[in-house]
Design an enzyme around this catalytic site. Structure first.
Site, PDB file in Angstrom:
ATOM      1  N   CYS A   2      42.011  33.887  52.364  1.00 44.92           N
ATOM      2  CA  CYS A   2      41.550  33.679  53.745  1.00 44.92           C
ATOM      3  C   CYS A   2      41.023  34.964  54.385  1.00 44.92           C
ATOM      4  CB  CYS A   2      42.696  33.173  54.603  1.00 44.92           C
ATOM      5  SG  CYS A   2      43.478  31.705  53.963  1.00 44.92           S
ATOM      6  N   ARG A  27      36.040  36.992  49.438  1.00 45.12           N
ATOM      7  CA  ARG A  27      37.471  36.824  49.218  1.00 45.12           C
ATOM      8  C   ARG A  27      37.813  35.459  48.631  1.00 45.12           C
ATOM      9  NH1 ARG A  27      40.405  40.550  52.900  1.00 45.12           N
ATOM     10  NH2 ARG A  27      42.133  39.098  53.004  1.00 45.12           N
ATOM     11  N   TRP A  74      41.360  29.570  52.596  1.00 44.94           N
ATOM     12  CA  TRP A  74      41.604  29.234  51.197  1.00 44.94           C
ATOM     13  C   TRP A  74      42.866  28.371  51.221  1.00 44.94           C
ATOM     14  CZ3 TRP A  74      45.379  30.055  47.387  1.00 44.94           C
ATOM     15  CH2 TRP A  74      44.935  29.924  46.056  1.00 44.94           C
ATOM     16  N   LYS A 494      37.509  36.883  32.053  1.00 44.28           N
ATOM     17  CA  LYS A 494      36.197  36.936  32.732  1.00 44.28           C
ATOM     18  C   LYS A 494      35.431  35.640  32.491  1.00 44.28           C
ATOM     19  CE  LYS A 494      36.584  39.353  34.974  1.00 44.28           C
ATOM     20  NZ  LYS A 494      37.684  40.161  35.245  1.00 44.28           N
ATOM     21  N   HIS A 513      48.901  32.121  13.596  1.00 40.49           N
ATOM     22  CA  HIS A 513      50.113  31.423  14.035  1.00 40.49           C
ATOM     23  C   HIS A 513      49.789  30.306  15.022  1.00 40.49           C
ATOM     24  CE1 HIS A 513      52.517  34.316  11.903  1.00 40.49           C
ATOM     25  NE2 HIS A 513      51.887  35.304  12.525  1.00 40.49           N
TER      26      HIS A 513
END
Ligand code: G6P
Length: 617
Positions: A2, A27, A74, A494, A513
């Site tokens: 936010c 943000r 957000w 990324k 594995h």
């Protein structure tokens, strides 16, 4: 996460707020809104979506007023929609607020307010807070108490558990706004007969470079001509006015299509700046002024614990290899969110290092507090000057990467590794983990790393071509060994962050594995395989993938012929010391993710659901 912006002065508030919210878009958010006050009445405009959508909403409105607050949300409590978007108004309209952070006891407070007849429009904790302010206010008013809005805020905030960065407008007092902070950053910009409030300095710097960073429990009462600072205990405080050295072009795209690409290309400069005044090529020495007061304790540490989240955690993993190899100090790397909740053992001679680009990540900040409470010496490695983590730690080193706007971290990562390398080298020299000759060779090599990154950036065409070939896959695997294992994790992070392709990073030997079961002719396997002491082993791992028809994209040392003959695609990087290879090998992986994501039409700077600065746990 936010974003907050507030304005009081003589300009058209809507313009300052919209511009400010755009600066805060990096943000990460999913709805936006503003409140504008004009002639004692306040109007609220808010909607789901982007700031652009909010601008459209404002187009045919009379958006007047020179006082206002704006927010990008957000979602935490309640889905992203028009109703849950901030600002929130109390039921009878007395208070309008914007809020970053989480009110932890909101459901209990909400139940109490509902019993008192309060009806809620949405699901947010912020609306509960707006109504709580009003409830306390009206109670005092009904009792005939003479009480200032500031006292109302103070009294109400004592009832609140959790974190907040708040800006509050009070309808009965239309000439000022109130800002309050606990755990969620707020900065106030000081102009001439005007003030700005924001969750970070980016919306402020084009108007003023004089700022005040609020501390936890601070409450600021701001009118056009004055600022009064007190705290939750009603003690008067002297504002600490600081000058910020942030230029507007540092937070603009500067001719690049995206912030992320600009920031990838800024890495040679960012590393040079991070080394400037610290790495002395001529005298072959390293000076880290911010560690001066604790350097002997660091060099004598029995153990180092690194705490961080996300990309910073990957930098921490590189730090583990560096500290163990150069300084022979046992090092552990912890997710801050796990460390803070699992009663870890912290001994007197342990050093805790917190790594954070933003310096505001809630879990990392809480881990710092916890380590401090346990008596540990805590060092910060941060990018944002004046953020909470540098202020909470007794020593530290700033990375000088400059503002990082793209949500996916790039230049902050390489700058963090640069700092960790210098720290481990300095400690290694002091405690004889490194000989003078080894140290001096590393100084020479680190000094020319930026040039080598420039060489890689010049070859971006080849990485773009490879991206074109694999852009439509749904899954991918990244493999590396030793220092290159954290690079594999970072490469995978990324790719998934910005292209939404499922990507897993593994230590190459672990492939057999489990992940090997996934390999077929559709699976790209990105192997970071520059020449180091496990080179032969990773060549065998590549053979294992090829035997199962996987598509190999290998990052190799210039001139490598062995891997070139087996791999489907190779990306060459210049030769360097094993320990510095992460600084080079991560660059092609950043570019690969960037190109793939843009080719898939993704919003690379603001990927869905992600936030740049995660201020909630
Ligand atoms: C978020 C960001 C990541 C970042 C992580 C830690 O998830 O999207 O890029 O690595 O937070 O942030 P910090 O500011 O503490 O490095």
């Amino acid at each position: 996460m936010c974003g907050i912006v507030g304005y009081i002065g003589n300009r058209k508030a809507s313009e300052v707020l919209i511009k400010g919210l755009k600066r805060l878009e990096y943000r990460g958010y999913d709805s936006a809104g503003i409140a504008l006050c004009n002639n004692n009445s306040c109007q609220i405009y808010k909607c789901k979506g982007k700031v652009q959508d909010l601008e459209k909403l404002l187009q045919d409105k009379n958006a007047e007023g020179s006082i206002g607050i704006g927010h990008t949300r957000w979602a935490t409590h309640g889905e992203p929609n028009d109703v849950n978007a901030h600002p929130h108004t109390s039921m009878r309209g007395n208070f309008i607020i914007i809020h970053n952070g989480i009110i932890e006891n909101y459901s209990k407070l909400k139940a109490g307010l509902e019993e008192e007849g309060y009806v809620f429009k949405g699901e947010t904790d912020t609306e509960v807070l707006a109504n709580l302010f009003e409830y306390v206010y009206l109670n005092h008013l009904n009792n005939g108490d003479k009480i200032s809005p500031e006292d109302i805020i103070r009294e109400t905030l004592q009832m609140v558990e959790g974190a907040y960065g708040l800006v509050i407008l009070c309808n009965d007092y239309p000439d000022f706004m109130i800002a309050a902070r606990k755990g969620s950053p707020l900065v106030i910009g000081i102009g001439k007969d005007e003030y700005f409030v924001a969750s970070d300095a980016t919306p402020i710097i084009e108007y003023t470079n004089s700022v005040i960073y609020l501390n936890d429990d601070d409450i600021a009462i701001i009118s056009r001509s004055s600022l009064n600072l007190t705290n939750l205990k009603n003690m008067k405080k002297k504002p600490d006015i600081q000058k910020i050295d942030l230029k507007i072009d540092e937070i603009e795209k500067g001719g690049f299509d995206h912030y992320m690409l600009k920031e990838i290309y800024e890495q040679p400069r960012a590393i040079r700046d991070t080394c400037r005044g610290r790495l002395d090529f001529r005298s072959k020495s390293i000076h880290l002024g911010g560690l001066h007061n604790i350097f002997d304790k660091l060099a004598g540490a029995k153990r180092i614990i690194i705490v961080a989240c996300g990309t910073s955690w990957h930098a921490g993993l590189v730090g583990e290899y560096l500290f163990e190899e150069f300084a022979r100090i046992p090092t552990e790397v912890e997710y801050a969110s796990e460390f803070r909740y699992r009663n870890p053992i912290i001994n007197k001679d342990d050093i805790v290092i917190a790594i954070s680009q933003s310096g505001e990540t809630a879990d990392t900040l809480a881990a710092v507090q916890m380590a401090k409470n346990a008596g540990a010496i805590v060092i910060g490695i941060c990018n944002v000057v004046g953020a909470s983590i540098p202020r909470e730690t007794i020593a530290g080193v700033y990375t000088h990467a400059g503002p990082e706007i793209g949500v996916a971290s790039t230049k902050a990562f390489t700058a963090q590794i640069t700092v960790l390398t210098m720290m481990a080298m300095a400690v290694g020299l002091a405690n004889k983990g490194l000989t003078e000759k080894e140290f001096s060779q590393l100084v020479d090599e680190l000094y020319i790393i930026p040039e080598k990154i420039e060489e890689i950036l010049e070859r971006s065409e080849c990485i773009r071509d490879i991206s074109e070939k694999i852009k439509d896959v749904s899954n991918s695997i990244y493999l590396g060994r030793g220092y290159l294992y954290p690079v594999a994790l970072e490469g995978a992070l990324k790719l998934k962050e910005i292209s939404y392709i499922h990507a897993e990073g593994y230590p190459a030997a672990e492939m057999k594995h489990g992940p090997i079961a996934l390999i077929d002719e559709k699976m790209p396997v990105i192997v970071i395989a520059t020449k180091d002491n496990s080179y032969d082993k990773i060549v065998s791992n590549i053979q294992e993938v090829k035997a199962r028809k996987g598509v190999i994209i290998a990052v190799v040392t210039e001139g490598d012929v062995t891997i070139k003959s087996i791999a489907d695609y190779v990306i060459e990087v210049p030769k360097t010391d094993f320990a510095l290879a992460p600084l080079l090998t991560v660059i092609p992986l950043q570019l690969l993710s960037y190109y793939i994501a843009t080719m898939r039409g993704c919003n690379v700077d603001q990927p869905r659901n992600l936030a740049k600065s995660v201020t909630v746990e």
